[in-house]
Design a protein around this motif. Sequence first.
Motif, mmCIF file in Angstrom:
data_model
loop_
_atom_site.group_PDB
_atom_site.id
_atom_site.type_symbol
_atom_site.label_atom_id
_atom_site.label_comp_id
_atom_site.label_asym_id
_atom_site.label_seq_id
_atom_site.Cartn_x
_atom_site.Cartn_y
_atom_site.Cartn_z
ATOM 1 N N VAL A 231 10.877 -11.798 27.523
ATOM 2 C CA VAL A 231 10.640 -13.229 27.285
ATOM 3 C C VAL A 231 9.147 -13.514 27.147
ATOM 4 O O VAL A 231 8.662 -13.858 26.067
ATOM 5 N N PHE A 232 8.402 -13.333 28.247
ATOM 6 C CA PHE A 232 6.976 -13.687 28.225
ATOM 7 C C PHE A 232 6.126 -12.669 27.466
ATOM 8 O O PHE A 232 5.059 -12.996 26.973
ATOM 9 N N GLY A 233 6.637 -11.417 27.370
ATOM 10 C CA GLY A 233 5.873 -10.385 26.664
ATOM 11 C C GLY A 233 6.252 -10.247 25.199
ATOM 12 O O GLY A 233 5.761 -9.349 24.520
ATOM 13 N N SER A 234 7.138 -11.117 24.706
ATOM 14 C CA SER A 234 7.574 -11.035 23.303
ATOM 15 C C SER A 234 7.448 -12.378 22.589
ATOM 16 O O SER A 234 8.454 -13.056 22.339
ATOM 17 N N PRO A 235 6.213 -12.788 22.279
ATOM 18 C CA PRO A 235 6.024 -14.081 21.604
ATOM 19 C C PRO A 235 6.719 -14.164 20.244
ATOM 20 O O PRO A 235 7.193 -15.222 19.837
ATOM 21 N N THR A 236 6.819 -12.993 19.564
ATOM 22 C CA THR A 236 7.487 -12.970 18.244
ATOM 23 C C THR A 236 8.957 -13.317 18.382
ATOM 24 O O THR A 236 9.509 -14.094 17.596
ATOM 25 N N GLU A 237 9.607 -12.739 19.430
ATOM 26 C CA GLU A 237 11.031 -13.011 19.663
ATOM 27 C C GLU A 237 11.243 -14.470 20.060
ATOM 28 O O GLU A 237 12.216 -15.096 19.649
ATOM 29 N N LEU A 238 10.320 -14.999 20.866
ATOM 30 C CA LEU A 238 10.393 -16.418 21.254
ATOM 31 C C LEU A 238 10.311 -17.313 20.029
ATOM 32 O O LEU A 238 11.044 -18.295 19.895
ATOM 33 N N LEU A 239 9.411 -16.952 19.124
ATOM 34 C CA LEU A 239 9.223 -17.717 17.893
ATOM 35 C C LEU A 239 10.483 -17.652 17.029
ATOM 36 O O LEU A 239 10.926 -18.651 16.459
ATOM 37 N N LYS A 240 11.075 -16.438 16.967
ATOM 38 C CA LYS A 240 12.296 -16.225 16.187
ATOM 39 C C LYS A 240 13.433 -17.125 16.695
ATOM 40 O O LYS A 240 14.187 -17.712 15.925
ATOM 41 N N LEU A 241 13.546 -17.227 18.035
ATOM 42 C CA LEU A 241 14.620 -18.021 18.633
ATOM 43 C C LEU A 241 14.300 -19.509 18.679
ATOM 44 O O LEU A 241 15.166 -20.320 19.012
ATOM 45 N N SER A 242 13.039 -19.868 18.346
ATOM 46 C CA SER A 242 12.701 -21.298 18.328
ATOM 47 C C SER A 242 13.311 -21.989 17.105
ATOM 48 O O SER A 242 13.475 -23.200 17.089
ATOM 49 N N VAL A 243 13.670 -21.189 16.078
ATOM 50 C CA VAL A 243 14.282 -21.761 14.867
ATOM 51 C C VAL A 243 15.627 -22.410 15.186
ATOM 52 O O VAL A 243 15.811 -23.606 14.950
ATOM 53 N N PRO A 244 16.607 -21.648 15.782
ATOM 54 C CA PRO A 244 17.864 -22.332 16.123
ATOM 55 C C PRO A 244 17.686 -23.420 17.179
ATOM 56 O O PRO A 244 18.415 -24.411 17.165
ATOM 57 N N SER A 245 16.703 -23.242 18.089
ATOM 58 C CA SER A 245 16.431 -24.281 19.104
ATOM 59 C C SER A 245 16.118 -25.603 18.442
ATOM 60 O O SER A 245 16.666 -26.651 18.797
ATOM 61 N N LEU A 246 15.217 -25.543 17.473
ATOM 62 C CA LEU A 246 14.790 -26.743 16.763
ATOM 63 C C LEU A 246 15.961 -27.381 16.013
ATOM 64 O O LEU A 246 16.180 -28.591 16.084
ATOM 65 N N VAL A 247 16.743 -26.524 15.347
ATOM 66 C CA VAL A 247 17.871 -27.022 14.552
ATOM 67 C C VAL A 247 18.985 -27.564 15.450
ATOM 68 O O VAL A 247 19.568 -28.605 15.172
ATOM 69 N N TYR A 248 19.269 -26.859 16.552
ATOM 70 C CA TYR A 248 20.290 -27.330 17.493
ATOM 71 C C TYR A 248 19.884 -28.658 18.144
ATOM 72 O O TYR A 248 20.715 -29.538 18.367
ATOM 73 N N ALA A 249 18.582 -28.792 18.469
ATOM 74 C CA ALA A 249 18.088 -30.040 19.064
ATOM 75 C C ALA A 249 18.307 -31.201 18.104
ATOM 76 O O ALA A 249 18.755 -32.286 18.504
ATOM 77 N N LEU A 250 18.004 -30.958 16.836
ATOM 78 C CA LEU A 250 18.226 -31.976 15.806
ATOM 79 C C LEU A 250 19.717 -32.301 15.698
ATOM 80 O O LEU A 250 20.117 -33.466 15.661
#
Length: 338
Positions: free
Chosen positions: A81-100
Amino acid sequence: MSPSKENVSLLFKLYCLTVMTLVAATYTVALRYTRTVETELYFSTTAVCITEVIKLFLSVGILAKETGSLARLIMSLKENVFGSPTELLKLSVPSLVYALQNNMAFVALSNLDAAVYQVTYQLKIPCTALCTVLMLNRTLSKLQWFSVFMLCGGVTLVQWKPAQATKVQVEQNPWLGFGAIAVAVLCSGFAGVYFEKVLKSSDTSLWVRNIQMYLSGIVVTLFGVYMSDGAQVLEKGFFYGYTYYVWFVIFLASVGGLYTSVVVKYTDNIMKGFSAAAAIVLSTVASVILFGLQITVTFSLGALLVCVSIYLYGLPRQDTTKLQPSETKSSKERLATV
């Protein structure tokens, strides 16, 4: 990407689908109730945000049980989680869309009757099927496509000309409601399939993936609170208008979200859509019991179509749960060359 890890019992899959169906049926009725009662109306953006926080804590708890010790849990969080900023960024896409999508659901249910909302929202089923074909390079048989559209028809008939059970005296804007549903449908199809692709293209734990997504989700939804209701939240408080019913809706959304991710991991997004359709039949039956709606011929026909479509979709034993099933290698290779 070991397929053996994906093999879970049919009973477990059925259990997850059943729980998700029951939660979804209860959630729609409860959410509609909380948006139409004559009390101080709570901020829907804060409810969506709290849901993400609860899902995060539940996922951390399940990961702790999975890892078996506090030291392993901390190591897993540090590494994945904290050591993988790329993976966090990758999963922020569905987060943003799901929030919407979640916020659009609140807007739609504040401006449309629950039955109208449920019928039009079923467009997410063919939308998800289309996204699955385009984004995951899968093929659906003609029978499966037929069952997808039969499902939409069945759900529409289930809710056709519902009796006026909701005597709601609140101002509504149907066009705003339909616009919100259109956005929610597109969001649902894209985010669900994107998340499925991320889940199935690596061996990373489902709960690690959930934590990555919910962390981004909290940031996104907090921003949503600030943008939509910032001034009012500061004036009235974050939990303004919250009742036991509102907390119940948040609890249902949280549990439903976790079960949804399990269903996506071990079945697929289209099956998730069929589960949601079964939830609609259940919530309509609940309306019969709670509000005195009468069972009509169209309801009976619609319920029959929903059941038949679920059966038909499951008939072809084409594996739609993995990205590249080895059993159908030759057909998949042909598809890849197109």
